[in-house]
Design an enzyme around this catalytic site. Structure first.
Site, PDB file in Angstrom:
ATOM      1  N   GLY A  11      21.804  18.331 -13.675  1.00 10.77           N
ATOM      2  CA  GLY A  11      21.321  17.552 -12.480  1.00 10.77           C
ATOM      3  C   GLY A  11      22.366  17.230 -11.612  1.00 10.77           C
ATOM      4  O   GLY A  11      22.128  16.967 -10.636  1.00 10.77           O
ATOM      5  N   ARG A  34      17.752   2.643 -17.871  1.00 11.02           N
ATOM      6  CA  ARG A  34      18.804   3.725 -17.343  1.00 11.02           C
ATOM      7  C   ARG A  34      19.146   3.598 -15.810  1.00 11.02           C
ATOM      8  O   ARG A  34      20.322   3.776 -15.563  1.00 11.02           O
ATOM      9  CB  ARG A  34      17.875   5.113 -17.753  1.00 11.02           C
ATOM     10  CG  ARG A  34      18.784   6.254 -17.202  1.00 11.02           C
ATOM     11  CD  ARG A  34      19.542   6.993 -18.498  1.00 11.02           C
ATOM     12  NE  ARG A  34      20.231   8.162 -18.125  1.00 11.02           N
ATOM     13  CZ  ARG A  34      21.479   8.297 -18.560  1.00 11.02           C
ATOM     14  NH1 ARG A  34      22.192   7.496 -19.024  1.00 11.02           N
ATOM     15  NH2 ARG A  34      22.060   9.541 -18.044  1.00 11.02           N
ATOM     16  N   LYS A 181      19.248  37.214 -20.255  1.00 12.33           N
ATOM     17  CA  LYS A 181      19.957  35.933 -20.876  1.00 12.33           C
ATOM     18  C   LYS A 181      19.613  35.515 -22.291  1.00 12.33           C
ATOM     19  O   LYS A 181      20.558  35.156 -23.089  1.00 12.33           O
ATOM     20  CB  LYS A 181      19.876  34.695 -19.699  1.00 12.33           C
ATOM     21  CG  LYS A 181      20.683  33.397 -20.031  1.00 12.33           C
ATOM     22  CD  LYS A 181      21.977  33.528 -19.264  1.00 12.33           C
ATOM     23  CE  LYS A 181      22.762  32.466 -19.682  1.00 12.33           C
ATOM     24  NZ  LYS A 181      22.331  31.186 -19.730  1.00 12.33           N
ATOM     25  N   ASN A 185      21.817  35.277 -25.611  1.00 10.43           N
ATOM     26  CA  ASN A 185      21.987  34.134 -26.301  1.00 10.43           C
ATOM     27  C   ASN A 185      21.546  34.291 -27.828  1.00 10.43           C
ATOM     28  O   ASN A 185      21.983  33.515 -28.551  1.00 10.43           O
ATOM     29  CB  ASN A 185      20.922  32.795 -25.544  1.00 10.43           C
ATOM     30  CG  ASN A 185      21.564  32.429 -24.314  1.00 10.43           C
ATOM     31  OD1 ASN A 185      20.987  31.773 -23.477  1.00 10.43           O
ATOM     32  ND2 ASN A 185      22.988  32.489 -24.107  1.00 10.43           N
ATOM     33  N   ASN A 199      33.202  32.008 -30.039  1.00  7.84           N
ATOM     34  CA  ASN A 199      32.522  33.247 -29.291  1.00  7.84           C
ATOM     35  C   ASN A 199      33.184  34.331 -29.861  1.00  7.84           C
ATOM     36  O   ASN A 199      32.853  35.436 -30.522  1.00  7.84           O
ATOM     37  CB  ASN A 199      32.247  33.154 -28.084  1.00  7.84           C
ATOM     38  CG  ASN A 199      31.137  31.997 -27.616  1.00  7.84           C
ATOM     39  OD1 ASN A 199      30.536  31.614 -28.625  1.00  7.84           O
ATOM     40  ND2 ASN A 199      30.921  32.042 -26.283  1.00  7.84           N
ATOM     41  N   GLU A 261      17.967  24.339 -28.483  1.00  4.20           N
ATOM     42  CA  GLU A 261      16.926  24.766 -27.496  1.00  4.20           C
ATOM     43  C   GLU A 261      16.378  25.996 -28.462  1.00  4.20           C
ATOM     44  O   GLU A 261      15.822  26.777 -27.820  1.00  4.20           O
ATOM     45  CB  GLU A 261      17.284  24.997 -26.256  1.00  4.20           C
ATOM     46  CG  GLU A 261      17.688  23.917 -25.523  1.00  4.20           C
ATOM     47  CD  GLU A 261      17.921  24.088 -23.945  1.00  4.20           C
ATOM     48  OE1 GLU A 261      17.279  23.729 -22.969  1.00  4.20           O
ATOM     49  OE2 GLU A 261      18.910  24.802 -23.674  1.00  4.20           O
TER      50      GLU A 261
HETATM   51  P1  NAD Z   1      21.930  17.342 -20.292  1.00  2.00           P
HETATM   52  O1  NAD Z   1      21.356  17.283 -21.514  1.00  2.00           O
HETATM   53  O2  NAD Z   1      23.264  17.299 -19.812  1.00  2.00           O
HETATM   54  O3  NAD Z   1      20.839  16.623 -19.239  1.00  2.00           O
HETATM   55  C1  NAD Z   1      19.593  16.570 -19.399  1.00  2.00           C
HETATM   56  C2  NAD Z   1      19.069  15.259 -18.536  1.00  2.00           C
HETATM   57  O4  NAD Z   1      17.840  15.143 -18.597  1.00  2.00           O
HETATM   58  C3  NAD Z   1      19.634  14.097 -19.611  1.00  2.00           C
HETATM   59  O5  NAD Z   1      20.272  13.239 -18.898  1.00  2.00           O
HETATM   60  C4  NAD Z   1      18.333  13.400 -19.947  1.00  2.00           C
HETATM   61  O6  NAD Z   1      18.590  12.160 -20.340  1.00  2.00           O
HETATM   62  C5  NAD Z   1      17.478  13.723 -18.856  1.00  2.00           C
HETATM   63  N1  NAD Z   1      16.176  13.604 -19.076  1.00  2.00           N
HETATM   64  C6  NAD Z   1      15.308  14.356 -20.093  1.00  2.00           C
HETATM   65  N2  NAD Z   1      14.094  14.003 -20.091  1.00  2.00           N
HETATM   66  C7  NAD Z   1      13.679  13.062 -19.037  1.00  2.00           C
HETATM   67  C8  NAD Z   1      12.706  12.588 -18.433  1.00  2.00           C
HETATM   68  N3  NAD Z   1      11.406  12.397 -18.937  1.00  2.00           N
HETATM   69  N4  NAD Z   1      12.925  11.556 -17.384  1.00  2.00           N
HETATM   70  C9  NAD Z   1      14.225  11.275 -16.904  1.00  2.00           C
HETATM   71  N5  NAD Z   1      15.395  11.972 -17.474  1.00  2.00           N
HETATM   72  C10 NAD Z   1      15.097  12.944 -18.380  1.00  2.00           C
HETATM   73  O7  NAD Z   1      21.266  19.112 -20.191  1.00  2.00           O
HETATM   74  P2  NAD Z   1      22.113  20.200 -19.039  1.00  2.00           P
HETATM   75  O8  NAD Z   1      23.207  20.743 -19.781  1.00  2.00           O
HETATM   76  O9  NAD Z   1      22.229  19.826 -17.751  1.00  2.00           O
HETATM   77  O10 NAD Z   1      20.905  21.439 -19.343  1.00  2.00           O
HETATM   78  C11 NAD Z   1      19.685  21.444 -18.708  1.00  2.00           C
HETATM   79  C12 NAD Z   1      19.210  22.770 -18.959  1.00  2.00           C
HETATM   80  O11 NAD Z   1      20.098  23.664 -18.090  1.00  2.00           O
HETATM   81  C13 NAD Z   1      19.151  23.248 -20.393  1.00  2.00           C
HETATM   82  O12 NAD Z   1      17.896  24.057 -20.461  1.00  2.00           O
HETATM   83  C14 NAD Z   1      20.327  24.116 -20.443  1.00  2.00           C
HETATM   84  O13 NAD Z   1      20.446  25.098 -21.715  1.00  2.00           O
HETATM   85  C15 NAD Z   1      20.428  24.921 -19.063  1.00  2.00           C
HETATM   86  N6  NAD Z   1      21.888  24.966 -18.618  1.00  2.00           N
HETATM   87  C16 NAD Z   1      22.989  24.239 -18.700  1.00  2.00           C
HETATM   88  C17 NAD Z   1      24.303  24.783 -18.401  1.00  2.00           C
HETATM   89  C18 NAD Z   1      25.206  23.772 -18.470  1.00  2.00           C
HETATM   90  O14 NAD Z   1      26.603  24.196 -18.362  1.00  2.00           O
HETATM   91  N7  NAD Z   1      25.051  22.495 -18.873  1.00  2.00           N
HETATM   92  C19 NAD Z   1      24.386  26.019 -17.930  1.00  2.00           C
HETATM   93  C20 NAD Z   1      23.114  26.891 -17.771  1.00  2.00           C
HETATM   94  C21 NAD Z   1      22.010  26.407 -18.275  1.00  2.00           C
HETATM   95  O1  KPL Z   2      25.243  31.374 -22.652  1.00  6.38           O
HETATM   96  C1  KPL Z   2      26.039  31.368 -23.514  1.00  6.38           C
HETATM   97  C2  KPL Z   2      26.006  29.896 -24.300  1.00  6.38           C
HETATM   98  O2  KPL Z   2      26.879  29.363 -24.754  1.00  6.38           O
HETATM   99  O3  KPL Z   2      24.913  29.246 -24.278  1.00  6.38           O
HETATM  100  C3  KPL Z   2      27.014  32.416 -24.004  1.00  6.38           C
HETATM  101  C4  KPL Z   2      27.941  32.159 -25.213  1.00  6.38           C
HETATM  102  C5  KPL Z   2      27.976  32.722 -22.931  1.00  6.38           C
HETATM  103  C6  KPL Z   2      26.164  33.211 -24.047  1.00  6.38           C
HETATM  104  O4  KPL Z   2      25.207  33.254 -25.461  1.00  6.38           O
END
Ligand code: NAD
Ligand code: KPL
Length: 302
Positions: A11, A34, A181, A185, A199, A261
């Protein structure tokens, strides 16, 4: 105006890049406590190559009444549908929801919670993590694919992403991308949890990787995503090699005592396999072992 729900890793990454490109952004925070913490912080901070930049982006709580035309849903998969249900009355007719959730299953849950909206699914290889509250490190440049299985027409607001330098493509087969993906995973993340390793250390378990990859290929083929199944085993080995020193996202969640997840990754895969009555013994056994492991750490199985 982009409304962005979730001031976590992704976000913040999206909100700050859109805001600095001059795109109007409004953050949606959980409640007034918050919002108060956010106001004390004075905005979001994005750290890129060691350089921190501060962005005083406007914010409101989800309980605000301002109508929402475009919603970026940047929360975890298990929070997605409840969050959208909370906001459903604020969604304007013809609103778009961009879903950043990893895995599969949450997209359908959101579509059911907001049937009036167009849901656009995303699959991203970008990486970010929270260093502190409202401070996020942009850890890995990557690419985001967006698509809508119901409507091949790309939305006009992709221009905002171009303007913000968010590398992306419109995908005509986003479900295959999400399945691929998910398969990666499923092959990698649970094993890193069970072997408690990075990994790269999975290279010591070639037979397990080969068995899981072959069962996942069978699953993808039965689910109508043969294209996503091509070369899966080689890709698993390639990703392990390319991310050898990293801990997978699931490993990090478990180590930090955070909910995983799993229900939207291995849980979803096993449910799909059961629907197709596929005997995939290694995948089912992995799921059972992972559930037991999470349970032993007091973490939920959903
Ligand atoms: P995160 O936990 O860092 O952020 C999620 C945010 O959403 C938190 O701040 C939480 O408080 C907020 N939230 C949840 N419910 C809420 C609500 N009802 N109202 C307001 N805020 C709310 O998660 P993230 O790492 O940003 O991941 C988000 C999605 O993206 C996940 O599905 C993750 O697998 C995917 N993703 C993350 C990354 C990464 O590098 N972080 C990369 C690829 C995919
Ligand atoms: O996407 C990944 C994760 O850590 O969630 C990798 C390790 C790159 C693949 O499973």
């Amino acid at each position: 105006m982009w409304h962005i729900l979730g001031a976590g890793s992704l976000g913040t990454l999206w909100a700050t890049r859109l805001a600095r490109a001059g795109v109007p952004v409004q953050l949606l925070l959980r409640d007034s406590a918050r919002l108060h913490s956010y106001q004390q912080a004075g905005g979001l901070t994005l750290i890129e190559q060691g350089q921190a930049q501060h962005y005083p982006i406007a914010a409101q709580t989800v309980a605000d009444t301002q109508p929402i035309q475009r919603l970026l849903l940047a929360c975890k998969a298990y929070d997605a549908a409840p969050a959208v249900a909370q906001l459903a009355h604020r969604l304007a007719p013809g609103a778009d929801i961009l879903l950043l959730q990893n895995g599969l299953g949450s997209q359908d849950e959101v579509a059911r919670a907001a049937p009036q909206a167009r849901c656009i699914f995303a699959s991203s290889t970008e990486g970010a993590f929270r260093q502190a509250d409202f401070q996020v490190v942009f850890a890995g440049h990557g690419h985001t694919w967006l698509g809508d299985p119901q409507n091949m027409q790309p939305p006009a607001w992709l221009a905002d992403l171009r303007q913000a330098g968010i590398a992306h493509d419109w995908s005509l087969d986003i479900l295959s991308r999400l399945w691929r993906k998910l398969a990666l995973n499923c092959a990698i993340n649970p094993l890193t949890v069970l072997h408690d390793c990075r990994n790269g250390e999975l290279r010591e378990h070639p037979t397990q990787l080969a068995c899981l990859s072959s069962e996942l290929v069978e699953l993808l083929q039965h689910c109508g995503h043969s294209h996503a199944a091509e070369g899966l085993h080689d890709d698993v080995l390639r990703v392990i090699q390319a991310t050898a020193l990293n801990y997978s996202s699931m490993h990090q969640d478990v180590r930090q005592g955070r909910r995983t997840e799993i229900a939207y990754l291995l849980g979803y895969a096993c449910q799909a396999a059961q629907r197709h009555r596929l005997p995939l013994p290694h995948l089912y056994a992995l799921h059972t072992q992972l559930l037991a492991h999470l349970d032993s750490r007091g973490l939920p199985s959903h």
